[in-house]
Write a protein that holds these residues in place. Structure first.
Motif, PDB file in Angstrom:
ATOM      1  N   ARG A 124      48.211  47.355  41.723  1.00  0.00           N
ATOM      2  CA  ARG A 124      47.747  48.370  40.765  1.00  0.00           C
ATOM      3  C   ARG A 124      46.752  47.776  39.785  1.00  0.00           C
ATOM      4  N   GLY A 125      47.029  46.566  39.322  1.00  0.00           N
ATOM      5  CA  GLY A 125      46.140  45.920  38.358  1.00  0.00           C
ATOM      6  C   GLY A 125      44.759  45.686  38.930  1.00  0.00           C
ATOM      7  N   THR A 126      44.690  45.197  40.177  1.00  0.00           N
ATOM      8  CA  THR A 126      43.398  44.965  40.819  1.00  0.00           C
ATOM      9  C   THR A 126      42.630  46.270  40.974  1.00  0.00           C
ATOM     10  N   TRP A 127      43.305  47.309  41.414  1.00  0.00           N
ATOM     11  CA  TRP A 127      42.678  48.640  41.557  1.00  0.00           C
ATOM     12  C   TRP A 127      42.107  49.123  40.228  1.00  0.00           C
ATOM     13  N   LEU A 128      42.900  49.021  39.168  1.00  0.00           N
ATOM     14  CA  LEU A 128      42.450  49.531  37.870  1.00  0.00           C
ATOM     15  C   LEU A 128      41.286  48.731  37.289  1.00  0.00           C
ATOM     16  N   VAL A 129      41.276  47.414  37.506  1.00  0.00           N
ATOM     17  CA  VAL A 129      40.138  46.617  37.037  1.00  0.00           C
ATOM     18  C   VAL A 129      38.869  47.045  37.782  1.00  0.00           C
ATOM     19  N   CYS A 130      38.987  47.236  39.095  1.00  0.00           N
ATOM     20  CA  CYS A 130      37.822  47.646  39.893  1.00  0.00           C
ATOM     21  C   CYS A 130      37.263  48.984  39.409  1.00  0.00           C
ATOM     22  N   THR A 131      38.129  49.953  39.208  1.00  0.00           N
ATOM     23  CA  THR A 131      37.641  51.274  38.806  1.00  0.00           C
ATOM     24  C   THR A 131      37.123  51.263  37.372  1.00  0.00           C
ATOM     25  N   ALA A 132      37.726  50.454  36.502  1.00  0.00           N
ATOM     26  CA  ALA A 132      37.240  50.368  35.127  1.00  0.00           C
ATOM     27  C   ALA A 132      35.862  49.732  35.059  1.00  0.00           C
ATOM     28  N   ALA A 133      35.599  48.807  35.978  1.00  0.00           N
ATOM     29  CA  ALA A 133      34.316  48.089  35.963  1.00  0.00           C
ATOM     30  C   ALA A 133      33.241  48.773  36.803  1.00  0.00           C
ATOM     31  N   GLN A 134      33.615  49.784  37.575  1.00  0.00           N
ATOM     32  CA  GLN A 134      32.682  50.358  38.555  1.00  0.00           C
ATOM     33  C   GLN A 134      31.363  50.817  37.939  1.00  0.00           C
ATOM     34  N   ARG A 135      31.415  51.563  36.840  1.00  0.00           N
ATOM     35  CA  ARG A 135      30.158  52.107  36.295  1.00  0.00           C
ATOM     36  C   ARG A 135      29.244  51.008  35.779  1.00  0.00           C
ATOM     37  N   TRP A 136      29.842  49.947  35.249  1.00  0.00           N
ATOM     38  CA  TRP A 136      29.034  48.831  34.762  1.00  0.00           C
ATOM     39  C   TRP A 136      28.403  48.076  35.928  1.00  0.00           C
ATOM     40  N   LEU A 137      29.183  47.858  36.985  1.00  0.00           N
ATOM     41  CA  LEU A 137      28.669  47.172  38.162  1.00  0.00           C
ATOM     42  C   LEU A 137      27.566  47.986  38.839  1.00  0.00           C
ATOM     43  N   ALA A 138      27.734  49.313  38.876  1.00  0.00           N
ATOM     44  CA  ALA A 138      26.711  50.181  39.470  1.00  0.00           C
ATOM     45  C   ALA A 138      25.425  50.127  38.658  1.00  0.00           C
ATOM     46  N   ASP A 139      25.561  50.127  37.339  1.00  0.00           N
ATOM     47  CA  ASP A 139      24.387  50.096  36.462  1.00  0.00           C
ATOM     48  C   ASP A 139      23.598  48.801  36.607  1.00  0.00           C
ATOM     49  N   SER A 140      24.259  47.718  37.007  1.00  0.00           N
ATOM     50  CA  SER A 140      23.587  46.417  37.080  1.00  0.00           C
ATOM     51  C   SER A 140      22.558  46.365  38.209  1.00  0.00           C
ATOM     52  N   GLY A 141      22.755  47.188  39.238  1.00  0.00           N
ATOM     53  CA  GLY A 141      21.839  47.183  40.370  1.00  0.00           C
ATOM     54  C   GLY A 141      22.167  46.164  41.445  1.00  0.00           C
ATOM     55  N   HIS A 142      23.080  45.240  41.133  1.00  0.00           N
ATOM     56  CA  HIS A 142      23.504  44.241  42.125  1.00  0.00           C
ATOM     57  C   HIS A 142      24.960  43.849  41.892  1.00  0.00           C
ATOM     58  N   GLY A 143      25.778  44.850  41.639  1.00  0.00           N
ATOM     59  CA  GLY A 143      27.185  44.595  41.350  1.00  0.00           C
ATOM     60  C   GLY A 143      27.923  44.003  42.537  1.00  0.00           C
ATOM     61  N   ALA A 144      28.817  43.062  42.250  1.00  0.00           N
ATOM     62  CA  ALA A 144      29.589  42.396  43.306  1.00  0.00           C
ATOM     63  C   ALA A 144      31.008  42.142  42.838  1.00  0.00           C
TER      64      ALA A 144
END
Length: 256
Positions: A124-144
């Motif tokens: 659950r923790g891994t899932w929530l970190v991924c979804t919380a960071a998704q918009r920031w990673l998308a905005d970066s243009g090269h999220g990984a």
């Protein structure tokens, strides 16, 4: 066309690491800092986390520590937002934090409370970190994203069921998230380390260490530096077309 060295560079990249206060997590934080990345990491080990951040900052690196408890969803969201604000965004995420708790017990000896605790943090923790960071990673243009799994989920380590099941879930989640997050340009991969000599594995019996050592194609103990290179590669431009993959890093104990 950039050369390979330029493509693999992490200079200036803004990377978030969970469970970065000690062991493999601290190795990731230190390696990222040495590679010129800006790093924000979290952990429940506050004193160790603050000490590592202070040490690396004193060496001139841009490294910050933010408290993080993966068992608490509100802590996860606060951590990610704090990290993004501190660095002005997020380019990379290493989901390293995990607990074992089930070591040494047979399947029927596990309590529901232990099972739930391991799943809440590791899955659950891994899932929530991924979804919380998704918009920031998308905005970066090269999220990984690099999820740290375990080769125990590949060979079915006994007396470790809750942990093995949780890491199997992380591997499966990596595949699904890669398809979902690919639409916004984010790569999602997983590393499956073997038994690594860090503080967190000090409890592992000597016969299990010997079993790994004898079963590896490369017959030597595994150390944190064996894992940092593959992880940093997956965060770099050199791996922009690699996603949804699992890479065992264990000296050939499991060949996948």
């Amino acid at each position: 066309m950039h050369n390979a060295a330029t493509q693999a560079s992490l200079a200036g990249r803004r990377v978030v690491v969970t469970g970065g206060a000690r062991g493999l997590g601290a190795a990731f934080v230190t390696a990222l800092a040495a590679a010129g990345a800006r790093v924000t990491f979290g952990d429940v080990l506050h004193e160790a986390g603050a000490a590592l951040a202070d040490s690396l900052a004193a060496q001139g690196h841009d490294v910050g520590y933010v408290p993080l408890d993966l068992a608490q969803p509100q802590s996860i969201h606060a951590f990610v937002e704090n990290a993004a604000q501190r660095m002005g965004g997020i380019d990379g995420l290493i989901n390293n934090a995990a607990i074992t708790n089930s070591g040494g017990k047979l399947a029927h000896e596990l309590s529901v409370q232990t099972w739930d605790a391991v799943m809440n943090v590791n899955v659950r923790g891994t899932w929530l970190v991924c979804t919380a960071a998704q918009r920031w990673l998308a905005d970066s243009g090269h999220g990984a994203i690099v999820n740290i799994a375990s080769d125990t989920a590949l060979w079915g380590a006994p007396r470790l069921l809750a942990y093995v099941a949780s890491k199997g879930a992380v591997i499966a989640m990596t595949h699904s998230l890669a398809r979902e997050f690919g639409a916004c340009g984010i790569t999602v991969n997983a590393i499956a380390p073997g038994l690594t000599e860090v503080e967190a594995t000090a409890y592992v019996p000597a016969d299990r260490h010997a079993y790994y050592l004898e079963g590896r194609a490369l017959r030597r103990p595994q150390v944190p530096d064996d894992v940092t290179g593959p992880v940093l590669f997956l965060l770099s431009e050199a791996a922009r077309f690699v996603t949804g993959q699992l890479l065992p890093v264990n000296g050939g104990f499991v060949m996948h």
